[in-house]
Design an enzyme around this catalytic site. Sequence first.
Site, mmCIF file in Angstrom:
data_model
loop_
_atom_site.group_PDB
_atom_site.id
_atom_site.type_symbol
_atom_site.label_atom_id
_atom_site.label_comp_id
_atom_site.label_asym_id
_atom_site.label_seq_id
_atom_site.Cartn_x
_atom_site.Cartn_y
_atom_site.Cartn_z
ATOM 1 N N TYR A 172 17.551 32.392 49.618
ATOM 2 C CA TYR A 172 18.664 32.860 48.384
ATOM 3 C C TYR A 172 17.598 32.986 47.019
ATOM 4 O O TYR A 172 17.638 33.708 46.314
ATOM 5 C CB TYR A 172 19.768 32.084 48.181
ATOM 6 C CG TYR A 172 20.622 32.713 46.979
ATOM 7 C CD1 TYR A 172 21.373 33.812 46.996
ATOM 8 C CD2 TYR A 172 20.535 32.067 45.938
ATOM 9 C CE1 TYR A 172 22.115 34.188 45.772
ATOM 10 C CE2 TYR A 172 21.178 32.172 44.672
ATOM 11 C CZ TYR A 172 22.050 33.358 44.752
ATOM 12 O OH TYR A 172 22.789 33.945 43.579
ATOM 13 N N SER A 219 19.561 34.727 38.535
ATOM 14 C CA SER A 219 20.195 33.589 38.694
ATOM 15 C C SER A 219 19.260 32.517 37.976
ATOM 16 O O SER A 219 17.955 32.718 38.116
ATOM 17 C CB SER A 219 20.357 33.278 40.075
ATOM 18 O OG SER A 219 20.818 32.149 40.266
#
Length: 223
Positions: A147, A135
């Site tokens: 996250y 990501s």
Amino acid sequence: MSKTLLITGASSGIGAATAKAAADAGWNVALCARSADKIEALAGEIGDAALALPCDVTKREDISEALEKTKAKFGQIDAVFANAGTGVEKPGIENGDPDEWHDMIHVNVLAPLLLAHYATPYLKETKGHYVVTGSKAGRDSFKGSVYSATKHFVHGFGENLAEEMREWGGRATVIAPGMVDTAFFDEPKPTKIQPEDVANAVVYALSQPKTAAVREIYIMPND
């Protein structure tokens, strides 16, 4: 013999789009997810080149069995795509929920590790390819984001795994998208990256000649 790709998190979004794109490119696809009805429907849509394998990616026995069934069905495993991932409802460290962290770390950190561990003997046979969904959050810093920290792990792990796999002719690629229009977000994001865009990147990485190892593909929205 057609090449075979096993995909986790294959029931929707990036995983489902990659299954379709890979099948269109001539690959067999093994679809792993907890949502049996969704992957069975997707397998039916793709046809004989697809195999639905209901599994929990955090469970060792599920991953091991999925790999065994994939090889039994298609004869070999040429690539795996560790795509399953999740986030949390409560952001930040002070206000975060440790139970959410526990579940997320198992999916975002442990599951890619387990897939790499159990898939390696199969990939060695084909000098195969390991692909994992990273990501933009794994490249940058985001205030208090656990996250993001899990995706930083993915990026570091992907590079380290690539160095190990190159010893026997294998390759590893981190796919690093920014915001993607998937069910991960509560509201649709039609102007952001589409799952099909990420799927195309995965197929691109898989299709490169053996002389080229694409270590990372970084994708951002163009609006």
